[in-house]
Design an enzyme around this catalytic site. Sequence first.
Site, short mmCIF file in Angstrom:
data_model
loop_
_atom_site.label_atom_id
_atom_site.label_comp_id
_atom_site.label_asym_id
_atom_site.label_seq_id
_atom_site.Cartn_x
_atom_site.Cartn_y
_atom_site.Cartn_z
CD GLU A 28 -59.23 -67.06 38.15
OE1 GLU A 28 -59.17 -66.57 37.01
OE2 GLU A 28 -60.08 -66.72 39.00
CB CYS A 31 -55.86 -64.88 44.44
SG CYS A 31 -56.71 -65.26 45.98
CG HIS A 76 -60.40 -66.81 42.56
ND1 HIS A 76 -59.70 -66.08 41.64
CD2 HIS A 76 -60.06 -66.29 43.79
CE1 HIS A 76 -58.95 -65.18 42.27
NE2 HIS A 76 -59.16 -65.27 43.56
N1 PCA Z 1 -58.80 -64.15 47.99
C1 PCA Z 1 -58.10 -62.93 47.64
C2 PCA Z 1 -56.81 -63.01 48.41
C3 PCA Z 1 -56.93 -64.14 49.34
C4 PCA Z 1 -58.17 -64.82 48.98
O1 PCA Z 1 -58.58 -65.87 49.50
C5 PCA Z 1 -57.92 -62.76 46.13
O2 PCA Z 1 -58.77 -63.19 45.36
O3 PCA Z 1 -56.93 -62.17 45.71
#
Ligand code: PCA
Length: 204
Positions: free
Chosen positions: A82, A145, A166
């Site tokens: 990210e 996140c 991610h």
């Molecule tokens: N993914 C979610 C919240 C927790 C996770 O593992 C997100 O992308 O915000």
Amino acid sequence: MRTVLVTGFGPFSDHADNPSALAVDALAREWSAPDGVTLVAEALPVSFARATARVRALVAEHRPAVVVGAGLAAGRDRISLERVALNLLDARIPDVDGAQPVDVPVVPGAPLARGTTLPVKAALAALRDAGLPAELSLSAGTYVCNAVMYAALEAVPEGVPAGFVHVPPADVVPVADVARALALVLDTVLTTPVDVVVPGGRED
Ligand code: PCA
């Protein structure tokens, strides 16, 4: 001794086994940290309030030299480094505490965005060299996140690299590969604290 803080996330919605927490567990077991480096690894609850408070508390307690968060992005097919955390929450579904903030900031009055301070382009090259499916992503979304990435970037002192990764579901990218990717991100940031300048823009 330098501390590296890595967080994953626990279950939410219909994701009983969040691959981010499983990968962070595997990393804690398998990563051979360089001399003088210790790893603090923790799974955060998928709660806006508790996860952001916890990441701030972990930073205050451990004063880490590096912070890397990881979370599941169920719709992605690559490990996403990210680039930007937004000071904006817009939850599609309630968090595990039942909170569903819509169009509110993570931190009232703070800037709209904070950029990663991880060397994501160098890390991307390392992941691709290792044969892992990886990409840069321009936004960590508007859910928990993103809130944790924003909170971590705000919590660390100037000069401490922090960012977020991610990860796809485990049937798309195996947890072991995600753990390997997180290790490569850590190895990269510990050896290349300043990012490489190579084009990373895309025609989306
Ligand atoms: N993914 C979610 C919240 C927790 C996770 O593992 C997100 O992308 O915000």
